[in-house]
Motif scaffolding. Structure first.
Motif, PDB file in Angstrom:
ATOM      1  N   PRO A   1    -100.126 117.611 -89.078  1.00  0.00           N
ATOM      2  CA  PRO A   1     -99.189 118.609 -88.787  1.00  0.00           C
ATOM      3  C   PRO A   1     -99.487 119.818 -89.621  1.00  0.00           C
ATOM      4  O   PRO A   1     -99.787 119.600 -90.801  1.00  0.00           O
ATOM      5  N   LEU A   2     -99.274 120.873 -89.036  1.00  0.00           N
ATOM      6  CA  LEU A   2     -99.364 122.381 -89.759  1.00  0.00           C
ATOM      7  C   LEU A   2     -98.211 122.494 -90.620  1.00  0.00           C
ATOM      8  O   LEU A   2     -96.957 122.556 -89.843  1.00  0.00           O
ATOM      9  N   PRO A   3     -98.426 123.008 -91.876  1.00  0.00           N
ATOM     10  CA  PRO A   3     -97.086 123.374 -92.641  1.00  0.00           C
ATOM     11  C   PRO A   3     -96.719 124.560 -92.292  1.00  0.00           C
ATOM     12  O   PRO A   3     -97.593 125.698 -91.756  1.00  0.00           O
ATOM     13  N   GLU A   4     -95.263 124.806 -92.518  1.00  0.00           N
ATOM     14  CA  GLU A   4     -94.442 126.149 -92.210  1.00  0.00           C
ATOM     15  C   GLU A   4     -95.277 127.324 -92.951  1.00  0.00           C
ATOM     16  O   GLU A   4     -95.464 128.277 -92.323  1.00  0.00           O
ATOM     17  N   HIS A   5     -95.416 127.215 -94.221  1.00  0.00           N
ATOM     18  CA  HIS A   5     -95.698 128.145 -95.122  1.00  0.00           C
ATOM     19  C   HIS A   5     -97.037 127.513 -95.971  1.00  0.00           C
ATOM     20  O   HIS A   5     -97.004 126.506 -96.540  1.00  0.00           O
TER      21      HIS A   5
ATOM     22  N   GLN B   1     -94.119 120.611 -85.769  1.00  0.00           N
ATOM     23  CA  GLN B   1     -93.170 119.868 -85.256  1.00  0.00           C
ATOM     24  C   GLN B   1     -93.529 118.642 -84.547  1.00  0.00           C
ATOM     25  O   GLN B   1     -92.810 117.724 -84.152  1.00  0.00           O
ATOM     26  N   ARG B   2     -94.873 118.301 -84.420  1.00  0.00           N
ATOM     27  CA  ARG B   2     -95.354 117.210 -83.794  1.00  0.00           C
ATOM     28  C   ARG B   2     -95.076 115.883 -84.552  1.00  0.00           C
ATOM     29  O   ARG B   2     -95.191 115.729 -85.884  1.00  0.00           O
ATOM     30  N   ASP B   3     -94.431 114.991 -83.743  1.00  0.00           N
ATOM     31  CA  ASP B   3     -94.107 113.771 -84.484  1.00  0.00           C
ATOM     32  C   ASP B   3     -94.319 112.458 -83.427  1.00  0.00           C
ATOM     33  O   ASP B   3     -95.026 112.740 -82.542  1.00  0.00           O
ATOM     34  N   ALA B   4     -93.654 111.507 -83.660  1.00  0.00           N
ATOM     35  CA  ALA B   4     -94.067 110.258 -82.636  1.00  0.00           C
ATOM     36  C   ALA B   4     -93.176 110.569 -81.492  1.00  0.00           C
ATOM     37  O   ALA B   4     -93.576 109.889 -80.211  1.00  0.00           O
ATOM     38  N   ARG B   5     -92.835 111.800 -80.970  1.00  0.00           N
ATOM     39  CA  ARG B   5     -92.006 111.842 -79.883  1.00  0.00           C
ATOM     40  C   ARG B   5     -92.840 112.788 -79.116  1.00  0.00           C
ATOM     41  O   ARG B   5     -92.627 113.401 -77.916  1.00  0.00           O
ATOM     42  N   HIS B   6     -94.163 112.971 -79.564  1.00  0.00           N
ATOM     43  CA  HIS B   6     -95.144 114.005 -78.793  1.00  0.00           C
ATOM     44  C   HIS B   6     -95.204 113.380 -77.337  1.00  0.00           C
ATOM     45  O   HIS B   6     -95.482 112.350 -77.274  1.00  0.00           O
ATOM     46  N   PRO B   7     -95.205 114.112 -76.291  1.00  0.00           N
ATOM     47  CA  PRO B   7     -95.391 113.796 -75.077  1.00  0.00           C
ATOM     48  C   PRO B   7     -96.794 113.299 -74.722  1.00  0.00           C
ATOM     49  O   PRO B   7     -96.828 112.356 -73.878  1.00  0.00           O
ATOM     50  N   ALA B   8     -97.908 113.660 -75.331  1.00  0.00           N
ATOM     51  CA  ALA B   8     -98.925 112.988 -75.040  1.00  0.00           C
ATOM     52  C   ALA B   8     -99.153 111.494 -75.453  1.00  0.00           C
ATOM     53  O   ALA B   8    -100.166 110.812 -75.093  1.00  0.00           O
ATOM     54  N   LEU B   9     -98.455 110.892 -76.338  1.00  0.00           N
ATOM     55  CA  LEU B   9     -98.510 109.455 -76.853  1.00  0.00           C
ATOM     56  C   LEU B   9     -97.187 109.003 -76.748  1.00  0.00           C
ATOM     57  O   LEU B   9     -96.541 108.736 -77.626  1.00  0.00           O
ATOM     58  N   PRO B  10     -96.732 108.460 -75.626  1.00  0.00           N
ATOM     59  CA  PRO B  10     -95.598 107.700 -75.549  1.00  0.00           C
ATOM     60  C   PRO B  10     -95.781 106.478 -76.183  1.00  0.00           C
ATOM     61  O   PRO B  10     -96.621 105.584 -76.486  1.00  0.00           O
TER      62      PRO B  10
ATOM     63  N   VAL C   1    -101.518 102.609 -84.138  1.00  0.00           N
ATOM     64  CA  VAL C   1    -102.793 102.971 -84.791  1.00  0.00           C
ATOM     65  C   VAL C   1    -103.585 104.042 -84.481  1.00  0.00           C
ATOM     66  O   VAL C   1    -104.242 104.917 -85.362  1.00  0.00           O
ATOM     67  N   ALA C   2    -103.914 104.322 -83.227  1.00  0.00           N
ATOM     68  CA  ALA C   2    -104.565 105.648 -82.781  1.00  0.00           C
ATOM     69  C   ALA C   2    -103.807 106.779 -83.023  1.00  0.00           C
ATOM     70  O   ALA C   2    -104.471 107.709 -83.412  1.00  0.00           O
ATOM     71  N   GLU C   3    -102.374 106.693 -82.974  1.00  0.00           N
ATOM     72  CA  GLU C   3    -101.864 108.159 -83.339  1.00  0.00           C
ATOM     73  C   GLU C   3    -102.086 108.173 -84.730  1.00  0.00           C
ATOM     74  O   GLU C   3    -102.024 109.463 -85.128  1.00  0.00           O
ATOM     75  N   ALA C   4    -101.824 107.382 -85.730  1.00  0.00           N
ATOM     76  CA  ALA C   4    -102.033 107.551 -87.195  1.00  0.00           C
ATOM     77  C   ALA C   4    -103.405 108.095 -87.560  1.00  0.00           C
ATOM     78  O   ALA C   4    -103.407 108.932 -88.369  1.00  0.00           O
ATOM     79  N   ALA C   5    -104.572 107.274 -86.844  1.00  0.00           N
ATOM     80  CA  ALA C   5    -105.775 107.922 -86.749  1.00  0.00           C
ATOM     81  C   ALA C   5    -106.026 109.398 -86.511  1.00  0.00           C
ATOM     82  O   ALA C   5    -106.502 110.167 -87.137  1.00  0.00           O
ATOM     83  N   GLN C   6    -105.351 109.986 -85.253  1.00  0.00           N
ATOM     84  CA  GLN C   6    -105.449 111.126 -84.734  1.00  0.00           C
ATOM     85  C   GLN C   6    -104.697 112.050 -85.548  1.00  0.00           C
ATOM     86  O   GLN C   6    -105.212 113.268 -85.915  1.00  0.00           O
ATOM     87  N   PHE C   7    -103.516 111.661 -86.245  1.00  0.00           N
ATOM     88  CA  PHE C   7    -102.913 112.602 -87.134  1.00  0.00           C
ATOM     89  C   PHE C   7    -103.331 112.959 -88.502  1.00  0.00           C
ATOM     90  O   PHE C   7    -103.610 113.868 -89.227  1.00  0.00           O
TER      91      PHE C   7
ATOM     92  N   THR D   1    -103.839 111.750 -75.353  1.00  0.00           N
ATOM     93  CA  THR D   1    -104.690 111.856 -77.050  1.00  0.00           C
ATOM     94  C   THR D   1    -103.956 113.003 -77.276  1.00  0.00           C
ATOM     95  O   THR D   1    -103.627 114.109 -76.852  1.00  0.00           O
ATOM     96  N   LEU D   2    -103.919 113.333 -78.773  1.00  0.00           N
ATOM     97  CA  LEU D   2    -103.588 114.088 -79.458  1.00  0.00           C
ATOM     98  C   LEU D   2    -104.719 115.096 -79.880  1.00  0.00           C
ATOM     99  O   LEU D   2    -104.625 116.299 -80.248  1.00  0.00           O
ATOM    100  N   VAL D   3    -105.883 114.526 -80.382  1.00  0.00           N
ATOM    101  CA  VAL D   3    -107.262 115.391 -80.621  1.00  0.00           C
ATOM    102  C   VAL D   3    -108.201 115.611 -79.580  1.00  0.00           C
ATOM    103  O   VAL D   3    -108.428 114.492 -78.732  1.00  0.00           O
TER     104      VAL D   3
END
Length: 398
Positions: free
Chosen positions: A137-141, A8-17, A126-132, A158-160
């Motif tokens: 994000p992990l798929p549910e199934h 469920q990680r997205d642009a609202r992740h607290p690590a990257l405002p 840009v940094a967030e896109a590179a880290q993603f 950071t995310l990574v």
């Protein structure tokens, strides 16, 4: 704490405002100070002079507003100082000129700050896109496997970090990787990216997990050799720019070690949920073994320990593959040492297996709820985790 589940990680992740790092209170400071000063000055005797506070309004506005809004607030201050009806402190000509100069400088500062904030937002995007891209994000199934993961990097913002994981379809089932590279934080991101890229290729090409581990090991060995050559060339270059005697010594030392590989290794556990049987295949390369959650019991899988990646598996004993039978409803949990080596105030390690037994009710919901519950329990136990943390939960649903 916000939900930390990776799927469920997205642009609202607290690590990257995504917003500029301006505290919210700064947007209210300038208008509130202006209003309070005017009200108090009008309501108090003429002997009380609070007009000096108005000079602080434009600089406060420059902290949170753009040049237009800052100019508007600065102009309002000058207008109030000149209106005879309010008579705010009887400012002289020099006082009014000083406030006007401060307001003009504040407009300039607001313009510079707004430009820098826009640049910062762009760089963070840009940094967030590179880290993603490195750790998507992990798929549910994935096939008959339901997945949920949690990742927390040790370096703030950071995310990574130095942990990694991935889940892919392979020729014989669903394959997963959980690993921990040497070091943590941004310094380890390059190694993480290399290992994940190698795993995605090997998961498609190799017939078994031992072959996948060999590919990952080869990737680290080659990268370590390249890093050693680069360090040697830098040392030789630094020696050539020094004094003649010092340069000769440095060059000789560098030449003697030319091509020596750098120290680069990682622990990892590879999983394969078989496509043709209710079976889990595991290969461990110096990593903590997975846990099997079956009913109300938690069991550490008896996995043959192998050497960490990056030591040249071709020259040492290759890892052995272990097969474990699965039943519908079985869950598999894999973690990195950021979980198992977390300590409380007394120095005791986090007892993951014992704490999982107390989370039976959470386990009855979904893997994402369990991942979130483990993280919250880990934070409560340790008072704050200072290492990279990664954990994956798999639910077998054939």
């Amino acid at each position: 704490m916000p939900r930390a589940v990776v799927r469920q990680r997205d642009a609202r992740h607290p690590a990257l405002p995504r917003r500029a790092p301006t505290p919210p209170w700064t947007r209210w400071a300038a208008p509130v100070l202006l209003a309070v000063t005017v009200v108090v000055q009008v309501a108090t005797p003429r002997t009380l002079d609070l007009s000096f506070l108005l000079a602080a309004v434009p600089p406060l506005a420059a902290l949170a507003y753009g040049p237009a809004a800052t100019a508007l607030l600065g102009g309002t201050v000058l207008l109030l100082l000149e209106l005879p009806h309010y008579d705010l402190g009887h400012p002289g000509e020099s006082d009014t000129a000083t406030v006007a100069f401060v307001a003009a400088l504040s407009v300039l500062f607001a313009a510079v700050r707004s430009r820098r904030d826009a640049q910062l937002v762009s760089v963070r995007t840009v940094a967030e896109a590179a880290q993603f891209a490195v750790l998507p994000p992990l798929p549910e199934h994935v096939g008959p496997v339901r997945c949920a993961g949690l990742y927390r990097a040790a370096q703030r913002g950071t995310l990574v970090g130095g942990d990694l994981f991935d889940v892919r379809r392979g020729p014989r089932g669903v394959r997963a990787l959980v690993g921990d590279v040497q070091g943590h934080g941004l310094a380890a991101v390059g190694t993480v990216a290399a290992l994940i890229g190698a795993f995605r290729e090997a998961a498609l090409d190799q017939r078994d997990l031992v072959g996948v581990a060999a590919r990952l090991d080869r990737r680290l060995v080659i990268d370590a050799e390249d890093a050693g050559i680069a360090e040697t060339e830098m040392a030789e270059s630094a020696g050539d720019t020094g004094a003649a005697g010092t340069a000769g010594t440095a060059g000789a030392a560098g030449g003697a070690g030319h091509g020596e590989p750098a120290e680069l290794f990682a622990t990892a556990v590879l999983l394969e949920f078989a496509a043709d049987a209710d079976e889990l295949r595991v290969v461990s390369c110096g990593h903590p073994p997975p846990l099997l959650l079956r009913g109300g019991t938690v069991t550490e899988l008896a996995v043959s320990p192998g050497a960490p990646l990056g030591l040249g598996l071709a020259g040492v004993a290759p890892p052995e593959q272990t097969a474990v039978g699965l039943r519908p409803g079985d869950w598999i949990l894999t973690v990195t040492d950021g979980v198992t080596e977390a300590r409380d105030a007394s120095g005791a390690f986090y007892p993951l297996t014992a704490r999982l037994a107390a989370l039976t009710e959470v386990r009855q919901r979904d893997p994402a709820a369990l991942a979130d519950a483990i993280w919250k329990d880990l934070v409560r136990f340790s008072g704050g985790v200072r290492d990279d943390v990664a954990l994956l939960v798999f639910a077998w649903e054939r």
